[in-house]
Design an enzyme around this catalytic site. Structure first.
Site, short mmCIF file in Angstrom:
data_model
loop_
_atom_site.label_atom_id
_atom_site.label_comp_id
_atom_site.label_asym_id
_atom_site.label_seq_id
_atom_site.Cartn_x
_atom_site.Cartn_y
_atom_site.Cartn_z
N ASP A 2 -8.02 -2.75 -12.03
CA ASP A 2 -8.51 -2.62 -13.43
C ASP A 2 -10.12 -2.26 -13.57
O ASP A 2 -10.85 -2.78 -12.64
CB ASP A 2 -8.21 -4.12 -14.10
N HIS A 19 -10.75 7.12 -13.15
CA HIS A 19 -9.64 7.19 -12.32
C HIS A 19 -9.66 7.81 -11.04
O HIS A 19 -9.05 7.40 -10.10
CB HIS A 19 -8.36 7.87 -13.29
N LEU A 113 1.41 -0.65 8.21
CA LEU A 113 1.36 -1.35 7.03
C LEU A 113 2.34 -0.62 5.97
O LEU A 113 2.58 0.43 6.02
CB LEU A 113 -0.12 -1.04 6.41
#
Length: 222
Positions: A2, A19, A113
């Site tokens: 956020d 963004h 991962l």
């Protein structure tokens, strides 16, 4: 993840610039997680509530996602990262869906991962879907109602094949879960940091891991 919009506003930039900066933070965090030996990293990329944002911003987010997947796929694959999706990305359209599925298939055998990307995801909807699935099985007669317990619900969630959630990090100073992994977070450690997501780097991630390592987890036992 956020704070992209506030990061851009502080600099007099459009939200799209925030963004894009957030996408760079994804790259830094992913690398830090892999270096730290983290098994699974889940990113809340687009919530089911994000459709309420302006059409321009939603279009920017979709375009950034498509660009990121296309640009980073070979790097993810080369670095041993497996990509998984949770949520319902179908509303993003067939073109982006094809790119996403291609990325999932290409990285399926990687083991360093697992990167889980939550797209058009909402935890309440996820739990409701799991309940509906179990109810349908009971009605069809393939499941005994008495067998619907916590384990059965967990096995019907999007995250059924993933390990238990250990640590949930929320950036930008907001102190709420915002419909993210509500069931999975039951005994997770929660960490709320003031850092805006585009400024969340390897140091911030490692600081979060250090805080997690210093906590004593009791799981309600004492």
């Amino acid at each position: 993840m956020d704070g992209n919009g506030r990061w851009a506003a502080k600099r007099g930039l459009p939200r799209a610039a925030g963004h894009r900066a957030g996408a760079e933070a994804v790259r830094a965090t992913l690398r830090a997680a892999a270096d730290a030996g983290v098994e699974v990293l889940t990113l809340y990329a687009f919530s089911s509530e994000n459709w309420r944002r302006s059409e321009e911003e939603v279009t920017d987010l979709k375009g950034l996602l498509a660009y990121y997947v296309e640009k980073e796929l070979e790097t993810l694959h080369r670095e041993g990262v497996r990509l998984l999706l949770i949520g319902d990305p179908k509303p993003f359209g067939p073109h982006l869906m094809e790119r996403l599925h291609r990325a999932v298939e290409k990285t399926a055998g990687n083991k360093r991962l697992t990167l889980v990307v939550a797209l058009n995801y909402g935890s309440r909807a996820e739990i409701a879907n799991a309940a509906r699935k179990l109810a349908e099985e009971a009605v069809e007669g393939s499941r005994d109602i008495a067998s619907i317990d916590e384990q059965a619900i967990g096995a019907a969630l999007d995250t059924a094949d993933l390990p238990e959630l250990d640590l949930l990090i929320r950036t930008s100073g907001e102190v709420r879960l915002s419909n993210f992994l509500l069931w999975q977070a039951a005994y997770a450690e929660l960490l709320f940091v003031d850092t805006l997501w585009p400024d969340f780097d390897a140091k911030a991630f490692n600081d979060a891991i250090s805080q997690f390592a210093g906590r004593q987890r009791r799981f309600g036992g004492r």
